[in-house]
Design a protein around this motif. Structure first.
Motif, short mmCIF file in Angstrom:
data_model
loop_
_atom_site.label_atom_id
_atom_site.label_comp_id
_atom_site.label_asym_id
_atom_site.label_seq_id
_atom_site.Cartn_x
_atom_site.Cartn_y
_atom_site.Cartn_z
N LEU A 193 0.83 -1.20 0.00
CA LEU A 193 0.00 0.00 0.00
C LEU A 193 0.86 1.26 0.00
O LEU A 193 0.53 2.25 -0.65
CB LEU A 193 -0.94 0.01 1.21
CG LEU A 193 -2.12 -0.98 1.16
CD1 LEU A 193 -2.98 -0.81 2.39
CD2 LEU A 193 -2.94 -0.76 -0.10
N ASP A 194 1.96 1.22 0.74
CA ASP A 194 2.85 2.39 0.76
C ASP A 194 3.42 2.66 -0.63
O ASP A 194 3.49 3.81 -1.07
CB ASP A 194 3.98 2.18 1.76
CG ASP A 194 3.53 2.35 3.20
OD1 ASP A 194 2.46 2.98 3.43
OD2 ASP A 194 4.22 1.84 4.11
N VAL A 197 0.70 4.25 -2.80
CA VAL A 197 0.47 5.67 -2.50
C VAL A 197 1.66 6.52 -2.94
O VAL A 197 1.48 7.63 -3.46
CB VAL A 197 0.18 5.85 -0.99
CG1 VAL A 197 0.10 7.33 -0.63
CG2 VAL A 197 -1.14 5.15 -0.63
N ARG A 222 -4.99 6.21 1.55
CA ARG A 222 -4.36 5.00 2.05
C ARG A 222 -5.21 4.35 3.13
O ARG A 222 -5.32 3.11 3.18
CB ARG A 222 -2.96 5.30 2.62
CG ARG A 222 -2.17 4.04 2.94
CD ARG A 222 -0.96 4.29 3.79
NE ARG A 222 -0.15 3.10 3.95
CZ ARG A 222 -0.50 2.04 4.68
NH1 ARG A 222 -1.65 2.03 5.34
NH2 ARG A 222 0.30 0.98 4.74
#
Length: 250
Positions: A193-194, A197, A222
């Motif tokens: 996910l990081d 983003v 996020r």
């Protein structure tokens, strides 16, 4: 390379160049298979000018197919990342609307995620000028596949703050003596996910945004994704649109 109104956005990538190099997606093998098919020749041994080469994502993939690639990039930050990643690639600082090359120098001119920063009235004649007989101009873009529900929801959240660019640009070539072929390749990649983003943050509409506003928006996005993907990974689906342009007499 960009129209005057878009030039600050075009050069905004310099401010996020390391993050761009680390998180932007590449392109699938099927894209380069389709490119060779539509161009009508193998990429191996072809002399290629990769315009708006950025950090060299497409440049390196073209070289992996055996092409002899010259990278053209206007931005100092992006060019620096390309030089670090591929120090042996010939790199020229310049713009697609004014190609600093003699006529008939290349078999293929490519724009990966970069054609929308040009003025077609200038960039099309310039590409045709530097191409050899039977050469081709190729443009492609990765676009998030909004047919996937979570991508559509994210797109709706971010739409007021972003601007997407078209995957088809055939109408831009109407005034020129060329024939246009198109293809679409669907593919995906798995990222955290990081990483997802951070990739979003490298897009020009976010790069030029007020930092506090950008951080607030992307943090909220996020959090919404974390509720859907509690493991912390996501499969990013893409539609990669390819346009190949050749002279009618080529």
């Amino acid at each position: 390379m960009a129209p005057v109104a878009d030039r600050p956005r075009a050069l905004s990538f310099d401010s996020v160049a390391p993050q761009y190099a680390a998180t932007r997606p590449g392109y699938p093998p099927a894209l380069f298979n389709a490119l060779a098919e539509l161009v009508g020749r193998p990429l191996a041994g072809a002399d290629v000018l990769d315009c708006g080469a950025g950090t060299g994502i497409a440049t390196r993939l073209l070289r992996a197919r055996g092409a002899r690639v010259v990278a053209l990039e206007p931005g100092a930050g992006m060019a620096g990342e390309l030089r670090r990643a591929a120090p042996d690639v010939p790199l020229v600082r310049g713009e697609g609307d004014r190609l600093p090359f003699t006529g008939g120098s290349f078999d293929l001119v490519t724009y990966a995620q970069a054609w929308h920063w040009t003025e077609p009235a200038r960039s099309v004649p310039e590409a045709l000028r530097v191409l050899r007989p039977h050469g081709a101009l190729a443009l492609w873009w990765n676009q998030a596949d909004v047919r996937v529900p979570w991508v559509a929801a994210e797109d709706a959240r971010l739409a007021p703050f972003s601007r997407d660019f078209p995957t088809t640009v055939a109408e831009q070539f109407g005034p020129f003596p060329v024939r246009v072929s198109t293809r679409e390749v669907t593919w995906s990649r798995r990222v955290t996910l990081d990483e997802h983003v951070h990739n979003l943050a490298t897009h020009s509409h976010f790069a030029v945004m007020d930092p506090a506003e950008r951080a607030e928006l992307l943090t909220a996005n996020r959090a919404a994704l974390a509720r859907l993907f509690p493991v912390g990974e996501v499969e990013e689906p893409y539609r990669c649109g390819l346009t190949v342009v050749r002279r009618i007499d080529g």
